[in-house]
Each structure stands twice: as structure tokens, then as C-alpha cells.
Motif scaffolding. Structure first.
Motif, PDB file in Angstrom:
ATOM      1  N   GLU A   1     -39.813  35.099  -7.090  1.00 46.73           N
ATOM      2  CA  GLU A   1     -39.755  34.071  -5.571  1.00 46.73           C
ATOM      3  C   GLU A   1     -38.604  34.637  -4.623  1.00 46.73           C
ATOM      4  OE1 GLU A   1     -41.784  31.739  -4.923  1.00 46.73           O
ATOM      5  OE2 GLU A   1     -42.943  31.762  -6.988  1.00 46.73           O
ATOM      6  N   THR A   2     -37.706  35.432  -5.262  1.00 53.39           N
ATOM      7  CA  THR A   2     -36.547  35.682  -4.565  1.00 53.39           C
ATOM      8  C   THR A   2     -35.901  37.049  -4.821  1.00 53.39           C
ATOM      9  OG1 THR A   2     -35.790  33.150  -4.798  1.00 53.39           O
ATOM     10  CG2 THR A   2     -34.188  34.850  -3.977  1.00 53.39           C
ATOM     11  N   GLY A   3     -35.747  37.648  -3.875  1.00 49.88           N
ATOM     12  CA  GLY A   3     -35.123  39.027  -4.070  1.00 49.88           C
ATOM     13  C   GLY A   3     -33.830  38.960  -4.571  1.00 49.88           C
ATOM     14  N   TYR A   4     -33.171  39.882  -5.287  1.00 48.69           N
ATOM     15  CA  TYR A   4     -31.839  39.896  -5.471  1.00 48.69           C
ATOM     16  C   TYR A   4     -31.226  41.210  -5.492  1.00 48.69           C
ATOM     17  CZ  TYR A   4     -27.189  39.017  -7.236  1.00 48.69           C
ATOM     18  OH  TYR A   4     -25.965  38.938  -7.423  1.00 48.69           O
TER      19      TYR A   4
ATOM     20  N   ALA B   1     -35.378  28.341 -11.569  1.00 56.38           N
ATOM     21  CA  ALA B   1     -36.831  29.179 -11.429  1.00 56.38           C
ATOM     22  C   ALA B   1     -37.674  29.030 -12.783  1.00 56.38           C
ATOM     23  CB  ALA B   1     -36.733  30.389 -11.062  1.00 56.38           C
ATOM     24  N   ALA B   2     -36.880  29.206 -13.913  1.00 58.09           N
ATOM     25  CA  ALA B   2     -37.544  29.219 -15.137  1.00 58.09           C
ATOM     26  C   ALA B   2     -37.987  28.054 -15.671  1.00 58.09           C
ATOM     27  CB  ALA B   2     -36.688  30.084 -16.062  1.00 58.09           C
TER      28      ALA B   2
ATOM     29  N   ARG C   1     -32.951  36.574 -20.669  1.00 55.16           N
ATOM     30  CA  ARG C   1     -34.186  36.913 -21.142  1.00 55.16           C
ATOM     31  C   ARG C   1     -35.007  37.350 -20.009  1.00 55.16           C
ATOM     32  NH1 ARG C   1     -35.057  34.202 -26.321  1.00 55.16           N
ATOM     33  NH2 ARG C   1     -33.492  32.797 -26.573  1.00 55.16           N
ATOM     34  N   PRO C   2     -35.815  38.603 -20.062  1.00 50.14           N
ATOM     35  CA  PRO C   2     -36.784  39.207 -19.052  1.00 50.14           C
ATOM     36  C   PRO C   2     -37.463  38.083 -18.413  1.00 50.14           C
ATOM     37  CG  PRO C   2     -36.471  40.756 -20.858  1.00 50.14           C
ATOM     38  CD  PRO C   2     -35.776  39.608 -21.400  1.00 50.14           C
ATOM     39  N   ALA C   3     -37.999  37.357 -19.342  1.00 49.38           N
ATOM     40  CA  ALA C   3     -39.254  36.384 -18.621  1.00 49.38           C
ATOM     41  C   ALA C   3     -38.556  35.472 -17.811  1.00 49.38           C
ATOM     42  CB  ALA C   3     -40.003  35.604 -19.744  1.00 49.38           C
ATOM     43  N   HIS C   4     -37.260  34.953 -18.148  1.00 52.72           N
ATOM     44  CA  HIS C   4     -36.564  33.947 -17.216  1.00 52.72           C
ATOM     45  C   HIS C   4     -36.191  34.699 -15.863  1.00 52.72           C
ATOM     46  CE1 HIS C   4     -35.177  31.460 -20.765  1.00 52.72           C
ATOM     47  NE2 HIS C   4     -36.468  31.089 -20.524  1.00 52.72           N
ATOM     48  N   LEU C   5     -35.868  36.089 -15.953  1.00 52.31           N
ATOM     49  CA  LEU C   5     -35.219  36.839 -14.685  1.00 52.31           C
ATOM     50  C   LEU C   5     -36.410  36.899 -14.104  1.00 52.31           C
ATOM     51  CD1 LEU C   5     -32.907  38.261 -13.182  1.00 52.31           C
ATOM     52  CD2 LEU C   5     -33.342  40.153 -14.553  1.00 52.31           C
ATOM     53  N   GLN C   6     -37.592  37.289 -14.486  1.00 52.67           N
ATOM     54  CA  GLN C   6     -38.864  37.624 -13.924  1.00 52.67           C
ATOM     55  C   GLN C   6     -39.259  36.233 -13.097  1.00 52.67           C
ATOM     56  OE1 GLN C   6     -40.849  40.516 -13.161  1.00 52.67           O
ATOM     57  NE2 GLN C   6     -41.903  39.042 -12.148  1.00 52.67           N
ATOM     58  N   SER C   7     -39.277  35.097 -13.665  1.00 52.02           N
ATOM     59  CA  SER C   7     -39.561  33.986 -12.952  1.00 52.02           C
ATOM     60  C   SER C   7     -38.622  33.993 -11.400  1.00 52.02           C
ATOM     61  CB  SER C   7     -39.253  32.474 -13.711  1.00 52.02           C
ATOM     62  OG  SER C   7     -40.043  32.848 -14.831  1.00 52.02           O
ATOM     63  N   PHE C   8     -37.251  34.198 -11.654  1.00 52.43           N
ATOM     64  CA  PHE C   8     -36.561  34.054 -10.531  1.00 52.43           C
ATOM     65  C   PHE C   8     -37.016  35.283  -9.514  1.00 52.43           C
ATOM     66  CE2 PHE C   8     -32.671  35.877  -8.428  1.00 52.43           C
ATOM     67  CZ  PHE C   8     -32.405  34.706  -7.507  1.00 52.43           C
TER      68      PHE C   8
END
Length: 433
Positions: free
Chosen positions: A304-307, A136-137, A294-301
Motif C-alpha cells: 500500500e505504501t512505498g518506503y 497494515a498487517a 516478518r516478511p509477510a507483515h512488511l509485504q502488507s505495508f
């Protein structure tokens, strides 16, 4: 040359030769998915420190299992788990202080940019999530791993675990490179490994996948344990990051002080991972794992997708993890890994000088690899014989490497000098017997 071996076939019980009793009971319950160690499986009933006890009364020094990292049945971990489960165990949709206490204690040991941590139940889940975050990132799909890597057993992670595949090859979006040792790269391991990774990126780009991640177990455990020279991973990591990919450091095996020189295996190489995954030793046997990003990388995921993970990060797991961190610090276990590991390496070097059957010795701290050879070539048959001989001497040890001819040493971090000496005595007799 020896045949390439699948990781779970190394030192495994062969059910095709017939079974009875408790072994047959296990096979009836688990079927084809059953994996038992040793040609004669052991029934274990208890464990303490670096020792395990079998039902027949035999005590074994455990050099096999790196899950109870601070020692089997460590009393502080037992107390923490018992107290928390008697009070409250639920999921992370509620605010529970011990969970955030643990997350903050763990983050204090991680690179500062990796300030978001997702807790899971297994390293497989952590690596699965890490790959999805990387996809995603970066917007790319290509992943680079080593030829005998093992990163877990979900469908996605099995695709990047060549050593788990009994048939076939990794999918089109995965590229493999040789393990970072002198056999593949001669005297320039750093340069050779970086070149191999760069060429793998080019192949992925040519097939339209791009590069999402270089995923490495930072001690290269399943490849046969590769730790030196310190810093060899840095050029490859920089090449991937310069191309827009992420470095995922799989610390499931080398993390939590095992390599001695740092709390994490990647610290040995002076790299800055974009994602760190962890598992096995986190809870000293209580199932827990995690991914730091990194918060930005997790935000990218998450855009699009709930976890959500029902059991990941439950209060009992957090209590276990917090106790493990306290014990590592209070008992100086990272320093112990360095000092006792040095004792083991020195002893192995002395034994190797008098044996034509010992090849390279590699590793760091209490994570060492010993190649066993015949006429200079890997000898998995002799490796199995040594493993069985050491079991007869009361020492448990396993194999790794592309051909199953590397002994993998991973004792609990509480191993003491006398126990290390006992191992060396058993090993010397096993390789000379």
C-alpha cells in the motif's frame, strides 16, 4: 501523592529563571525545543569509556547516557566509521557489501522469523514504521502502551508516548495500562498485567478500533524500570497475538546486551515478538536504528505504501553497527553487564537496608531503577537533590517513572568493578547527606 511528571521535565534546566552566555546562545538557536540537563547545564568537550569531561576540567562517571553502549569514543567504532566515510557513504539503492554484512550479523541475533530488517536513523522512525506495519498487517488501529511509556517523537509515535504529553491524553485509538509492577498488580504481576491488557483490548474493540499492537519497551524504562519476575510479559503478549494483534518489542533502550541475561530485553520473558525495533546503542552514538519484521507483515505495508530512507542503512552506519556487534562479543560486554550489574544491585541493596529514603530496587544487568521515597510515597524533590549531589560527586544520573522519583542507572557496558564501587560510594553519600 506527587504530581505526574512529563519525561523531559525531569532534571531539566529551567530557562524561566534567567540565562546568560552559552546557555542563552543555545536557547536563541533552539528556542522552546531546547532541552538541557541539570539546573546548571554542563558544557562537555570529550568522553572516553565510561567517563565524560567538561570544559571546566571536571570528569564525570556517566550513568546517564545509554547511547555509547560499548563506551564513549570506542577506538574500534571510531576506526570503522573513519575508514568507511573515507571510502564511500551513500544510500541503500546501491549494493554495498558492508550494509548486507551488518544486516546478516544483526539477523543472526534476532528470532529467525524476523528476517526482514529496515534500517532508519532514529528509534522514533523505527517505532513509527513498526506501527504503520502493524496497522497494515492487522487491518486494525488500536494500540496498547503503558501509562508512562515513551517511544519517540514523530507525530504518530508521540500519540503512543504518554510521558511526552504535557497536556491532553492519547487519542481514541490508544489505550494505556499501568506499568507492570507490584504497585498496580500486587503479587501477580503477570496475571494482573495480562488482565489489564485484555480489558484494554475490549475497550478498543468497543470503540471500533480492534487491536493492532501491544507496544512495549521491554525494560519499561520510562515507567521506572520493570524487569521482574522474568516471563511476566508472556501472558499479555499471548492474549494480544491470540486476538490478532502484534507484539512490538521496543528494544531501543534494553537491547544489545544491556540486561545481561540476553541480547534483547524481550528474551527475559520468553516471548516471540512480531516486530522488534531498535536504536540508540546500535551505532554507539552514530545515528542509526532499525525495525525487524516478518516478511509477510512488511509485504502488507509495502503493498500500500512505498518506503525509502535516504540515510537509513548508509554504509557508515552499517560499519559503526558492525563494529559495535564485534566489540560486544570480543569484550564480553553482555557478560560484563550481568556481572557488574549484579555488583551494583548487591551494593544498592546493602545501602537500602540502612535508608528509609530508598524504596524498591528493580532491573536487570546494567539497567537498574531505584525508587526514592518519603514516608513510603514517591519523592521527586529528594530525587532531584540526589541527582544534584551525585553530580557534585562527579557522577551523572537521570530520573524516570510516573512521578520522576526513580533513579535510572544506564552506564556503558564497559563499566568496571572500580567504577561501580565509585558510583555506590557517591550514591550512599547522596542519599544520606
Amino acid at each position: 501523592m506527587s504530581d505526574i511528571r512529563q519525561i523531559l521535565d525531569m532534571n531539566a534546566f529551567d530557562a524561566s529563571k534567567g540565562t546568560t552566555g552559552k546557555v542563552q546562545r543555545r536557547l536563541d538557536n533552539l528556542g522552546a525545543a531546547s532541552v538541557l540537563f541539570y539546573r546548571q547545564p554542563i558544557e562537555m568537550i570529550s568522553a572516553q569509556g565510561a567517563w565524560m569531561q567538561a570544559a571546566d576540567g571536571t570528569r564525570y562517571l556517566d550513568f546517564y547516557n545509554n547511547v555509547p553502549s560499548v563506551g564513549h569514543s570506542h577506538p574500534e567504532v571510531v576506526r570503522a566509521i573513519s575508514a568507511q566515510i573515507a571510502r564511500l557513504n551513500t544510500n541503500t539503492r546501491y549494493l554495498v557489501g558492508v550494509v548486507d554484512d551488518y544486516l546478516e550479523a544483526l539477523k543472526a541475533r534476532l528470532p529467525e522469523p524476523l528476517s526482514n530488517v529496515i534500517l532508519t536513523c532514529s528509534g522514533s522512525e523505527a517505532n513509527d514504521l513498526a506501527l504503520r506495519v502493524a496497522f497494515a498487517a492487522t487491518g486494525a488501529r488500536g494500540v496498547i502502551v503503558t501509562q508512562t511509556a515513551y517511544h519517540g517523537n514523530t507525530a504518530l509515535v508521540t500519540d503512543v508516548s504518554p510521558s511526552a504529553m504535557k497536556r491532553g491524553a492519547p487519542p481514541d485509538w490508544v489505550e494505556t495500562v499501568p506499568a507492570p509492577g507490584s504497585a498496580a498488580y500486587g503479587d501477580d504481576i503477570a496475571g494482573g498485567f495480562a488482565q489489564a491488557v485484555t480489558e484494554a483490548m475490549a475497550r478498543l474493540a468497543a470503540r471500533g478500533h480492534g487491536v493492532a499492537a501491544l507496544l512495549v519497551d521491554s525494560i519499561f524504562s520510562s515507567d521506572g524500570v520493570f524487569a521482574d519476575p522474568p516471563g511476566f510479559l508472556r501472558p499479555a503478549a499471548k492474549a494480544v497475538q491470540a486476538a490478532g494483534g502484534l507484539l512490538i518489542a521496543d528494544e531501543v533502550q534494553p537491547g544489545f546486551g544491556r540486561t545481561g541475561g540476553g541480547f534483547w530485553g524481550f528474551e527475559r520473558h520468553g516471548v516471540a515478538p512480531d516486530i522488534v525495533t531498535m536504536g540508540k546503542p546500535m551505532g554507539n552514538g552514530f545515528p542509526m536504528a532499525g525495525m525487524a519484521a516478518r516478511p509477510a507483515h512488511l509485504q502488507s505495508f509495502c503493498a500500500e505504501t512505498g518506503y525509502f530512507n535516504t540515510f537509513g542503512g548508509n554504509p557508515v552506519a552499517a560499519a559503526a553497527g558492525l563494529a559495535v556487534l564485534r566489540v560486544i562479543e570480543a569484550e564480553g560486554l553482555q557478560h560484563n553487564a550481568a556481572s557488574i550489574g549484579a555488583q551494583l544491585m548487591a551494593g544498592l541493596q546493602t545501602i537500602a537496608k540502612g535508608s528509609e529514603r530508598i524504596g524498591q530496587l528493580r532491573g536487570a544487568g546494567l539497567f537498574l531503577g531505584v525508587d526514592l521515597i518519603r514516608d513510603g510515597a514517591p519523592d521527586p524533590v529528594f530525587t532531584t537533590q540526589v541527582i544534584d549531589a551525585m553530580r557534585a560527586s562527579g557522577v551523572l544520573i537521570g530520573a524516570a517513572g510516573r512521578y520522576g522519583a526513580t533513579l535510572k542507572l544506564r552506564p556503558p557496558l564497559c563499566l568496571d568493578a572500580a567504577e561501580a564501587a565509585q558510583f555506590l560510594d557517591a550514591f550512599e553519600r547522596a542519599v544520606s547527606g
